[in-house]
Design a protein around this motif. Structure first.
Motif, PDB file in Angstrom:
ATOM      1  N   ILE A   4       5.483 -38.248   8.672  1.00  0.00           N
ATOM      2  CA  ILE A   4       4.865 -39.146   7.693  1.00  0.00           C
ATOM      3  C   ILE A   4       4.699 -40.535   8.297  1.00  0.00           C
ATOM      4  CG2 ILE A   4       4.979 -40.022   5.350  1.00  0.00           C
ATOM      5  CD1 ILE A   4       4.925 -36.957   5.575  1.00  0.00           C
ATOM      6  N   HIS A   5       3.482 -41.039   8.255  1.00  0.00           N
ATOM      7  CA  HIS A   5       3.177 -42.371   8.784  1.00  0.00           C
ATOM      8  C   HIS A   5       3.219 -43.380   7.646  1.00  0.00           C
ATOM      9  CE1 HIS A   5       1.470 -45.262  11.635  1.00  0.00           C
ATOM     10  NE2 HIS A   5       0.709 -45.690  10.629  1.00  0.00           N
ATOM     11  N   ILE A   6       3.940 -44.480   7.829  1.00  0.00           N
ATOM     12  CA  ILE A   6       4.038 -45.505   6.793  1.00  0.00           C
ATOM     13  C   ILE A   6       3.705 -46.875   7.369  1.00  0.00           C
ATOM     14  CG2 ILE A   6       5.730 -44.271   5.409  1.00  0.00           C
ATOM     15  CD1 ILE A   6       7.893 -46.089   6.612  1.00  0.00           C
ATOM     16  N   LYS A   7       3.360 -47.790   6.472  1.00  0.00           N
ATOM     17  CA  LYS A   7       3.056 -49.166   6.849  1.00  0.00           C
ATOM     18  C   LYS A   7       3.605 -50.086   5.774  1.00  0.00           C
ATOM     19  CE  LYS A   7      -0.865 -52.144   8.102  1.00  0.00           C
ATOM     20  NZ  LYS A   7      -2.346 -52.182   8.270  1.00  0.00           N
ATOM     21  N   THR A   8       4.333 -51.110   6.175  1.00  0.00           N
ATOM     22  CA  THR A   8       4.908 -52.041   5.202  1.00  0.00           C
ATOM     23  C   THR A   8       3.809 -52.931   4.631  1.00  0.00           C
ATOM     24  OG1 THR A   8       5.455 -53.627   6.963  1.00  0.00           O
ATOM     25  CG2 THR A   8       7.155 -52.044   6.339  1.00  0.00           C
ATOM     26  N   ASP A 177      15.032 -41.106   9.133  1.00  0.00           N
ATOM     27  CA  ASP A 177      14.935 -42.561   9.214  1.00  0.00           C
ATOM     28  C   ASP A 177      13.592 -42.978   9.817  1.00  0.00           C
ATOM     29  OD1 ASP A 177      17.569 -42.619   8.308  1.00  0.00           O
ATOM     30  OD2 ASP A 177      18.392 -42.682  10.334  1.00  0.00           O
ATOM     31  N   ALA A 178      13.118 -44.163   9.442  1.00  0.00           N
ATOM     32  CA  ALA A 178      11.878 -44.720   9.990  1.00  0.00           C
ATOM     33  C   ALA A 178      12.237 -45.905  10.880  1.00  0.00           C
ATOM     34  CB  ALA A 178      10.943 -45.158   8.870  1.00  0.00           C
ATOM     35  N   TYR A 179      12.056 -45.745  12.184  1.00  0.00           N
ATOM     36  CA  TYR A 179      12.391 -46.788  13.144  1.00  0.00           C
ATOM     37  C   TYR A 179      11.155 -47.618  13.473  1.00  0.00           C
ATOM     38  CZ  TYR A 179      16.773 -44.308  13.789  1.00  0.00           C
ATOM     39  OH  TYR A 179      17.989 -43.715  13.570  1.00  0.00           O
ATOM     40  N   PHE A 180      11.355 -48.921  13.523  1.00  0.00           N
ATOM     41  CA  PHE A 180      10.268 -49.827  13.864  1.00  0.00           C
ATOM     42  C   PHE A 180      10.462 -50.301  15.304  1.00  0.00           C
ATOM     43  CE2 PHE A 180      10.214 -49.413   9.394  1.00  0.00           C
ATOM     44  CZ  PHE A 180       8.911 -49.618   8.992  1.00  0.00           C
ATOM     45  N   GLY A 181       9.716 -51.322  15.702  1.00  0.00           N
ATOM     46  CA  GLY A 181       9.823 -51.798  17.070  1.00  0.00           C
ATOM     47  C   GLY A 181      11.079 -52.626  17.266  1.00  0.00           C
ATOM     48  N   ASP A 182      11.024 -53.573  18.174  1.00  0.00           N
ATOM     49  CA  ASP A 182      12.170 -54.443  18.410  1.00  0.00           C
ATOM     50  C   ASP A 182      12.140 -55.595  17.416  1.00  0.00           C
ATOM     51  OD1 ASP A 182      10.116 -56.032  19.319  1.00  0.00           O
ATOM     52  OD2 ASP A 182      10.555 -55.691  21.434  1.00  0.00           O
ATOM     53  N   SER A 183      12.798 -56.687  17.757  1.00  0.00           N
ATOM     54  CA  SER A 183      12.879 -57.819  16.828  1.00  0.00           C
ATOM     55  C   SER A 183      11.522 -58.473  16.570  1.00  0.00           C
ATOM     56  CB  SER A 183      13.866 -58.862  17.361  1.00  0.00           C
ATOM     57  OG  SER A 183      13.470 -59.329  18.637  1.00  0.00           O
ATOM     58  N   CYS A 184      10.502 -58.130  17.364  1.00  0.00           N
ATOM     59  CA  CYS A 184       9.164 -58.663  17.104  1.00  0.00           C
ATOM     60  C   CYS A 184       8.606 -58.145  15.780  1.00  0.00           C
ATOM     61  CB  CYS A 184       8.216 -58.292  18.240  1.00  0.00           C
ATOM     62  SG  CYS A 184       8.592 -59.099  19.820  1.00  0.00           S
ATOM     63  N   ALA A 216       5.784 -57.614   7.207  1.00  0.00           N
ATOM     64  CA  ALA A 216       4.655 -56.914   6.601  1.00  0.00           C
ATOM     65  C   ALA A 216       3.701 -56.428   7.674  1.00  0.00           C
ATOM     66  CB  ALA A 216       3.933 -57.853   5.629  1.00  0.00           C
ATOM     67  N   GLU A 217       2.948 -55.405   7.335  1.00  0.00           N
ATOM     68  CA  GLU A 217       1.923 -54.825   8.219  1.00  0.00           C
ATOM     69  C   GLU A 217       2.506 -54.165   9.466  1.00  0.00           C
ATOM     70  OE1 GLU A 217      -1.342 -54.840   7.236  1.00  0.00           O
ATOM     71  OE2 GLU A 217      -0.590 -55.785   5.413  1.00  0.00           O
ATOM     72  N   LYS A 218       3.756 -53.712   9.405  1.00  0.00           N
ATOM     73  CA  LYS A 218       4.375 -53.001  10.522  1.00  0.00           C
ATOM     74  C   LYS A 218       4.378 -51.501  10.226  1.00  0.00           C
ATOM     75  CE  LYS A 218       5.125 -56.790  12.705  1.00  0.00           C
ATOM     76  NZ  LYS A 218       4.331 -57.106  13.922  1.00  0.00           N
ATOM     77  N   GLU A 219       4.201 -50.679  11.263  1.00  0.00           N
ATOM     78  CA  GLU A 219       4.029 -49.251  11.083  1.00  0.00           C
ATOM     79  C   GLU A 219       5.150 -48.446  11.731  1.00  0.00           C
ATOM     80  OE1 GLU A 219       0.107 -47.953  12.157  1.00  0.00           O
ATOM     81  OE2 GLU A 219      -0.837 -49.789  11.415  1.00  0.00           O
TER      82      GLU A 219
END
Length: 251
Positions: A4-8, A177-184, A216-219
């Motif tokens: 499942i693909h999500i976007k904040t 779990d949904a993992y995002f990138g680093d602190s960026c 916001a706008e992070k996937e």
């Protein structure tokens, strides 16, 4: 297994339970590449490398007199930048100087993520909203719930999803779990406290706080599946769990 693909859509905060203090746990500064406002989360091991173990007593003394760690480090490493003694940098999206920062949940590598339990809760809420506005049996269960003196959200969920954990229909749904990138992918925003008070406004600015969030706008992508084996096993015993089948019939 589905991916499942999500976007904040807005900044999202799932807390680690830790409250960070300015000066000891985080400091204010800027990003080196664009000079934009940043918050640096202190890494004690990096601080120790900069000042040397022989100065640990001085560090303890600085903490006791509440001296910000960045000011203390400049004495022993005047050319040090935030990246030299912080484990991550996040973008600062507020103007005031908050004394406390609510930490976002991270894995052991420092990667921000949304736990499957939180995502599952959001899915549960969405389905609850659908079931309470559509379906053939809505009037029937509404009549049963109205018999209670006071109707609560838990009563509605028990009626639709099951009264106990082992009869809850969502036990068949497994969400990763949904993992995002680093602190960026992170930003710090201001927390607005609203309190009902007789003589003052609803805005309570006596205890300013900031919240570390996934921006916001992070996937991201997470895995989700139905445990069909457990479903089939339970289905054979459905007389023991009659409430489990209500949502499936309504859907």
């Amino acid at each position: 297994m589905s991916h499942i693909h999500i976007k904040t859509l807005t900044p999202v905060h799932i807390g680690s339970g830790e409250m960070l203090l300015y000066g000891n746990d985080f400091v204010y500064g800027t990003f080196a590449h664009d000079n934009s406002p940043a918050i640096g989360i202190i890494d004690p091991s990096r601080v120790m490398q900069l000042i040397g173990e022989e100065h640990i007593d001085h560090w303890i003394a600085a903490i006791e007199r509440k001296e910000p760690i960045d000011r203390f480090i400049k004495v022993y490493a005047p050319n040090a930048t935030l990246k030299d003694y912080c484990r991550r940098l996040i973008r600062k999206k507020f103007s005031h100087q908050a004394e406390m920062l609510k930490e976002q949940l991270h894995d052991r590598n420092g990667t921000p993520y949304l736990p499957g339990s939180s995502l599952k809760g959001a899915i549960r809420t969405a389905i609850l909203s659908m079931l309470t506005t559509h379906g053939n049996d809505i009037e029937n269960w509404q009549d049963r719930i109205r018999k209670h003196t006071k109707v609560t959200a838990s009563q509605v969920e028990e009626e639709l999803f099951g009264e106990y954990p082992n009869t809850d229909v969502f036990r068949f749904l497994q969400v990763g779990d949904a993992y995002f990138g680093d602190s960026c992918d992170e930003t710090a925003i201001r927390m607005m406290n609203l309190n009902e008070r007789e003589r003052k406004s609803f805005r309570d600015e006596s205890k300013p706080q900031a919240i570390e969030t996934i921006a916001a706008e992070k996937e991201s992508t997470f895995q989700m599946k139905l445990n069909t084996r457990l479903y089939e096993t339970t289905k054979k015993r459905k007389n023991l769990y009659p409430l489990v089948w209500v949502p499936f019939r309504n859907c």
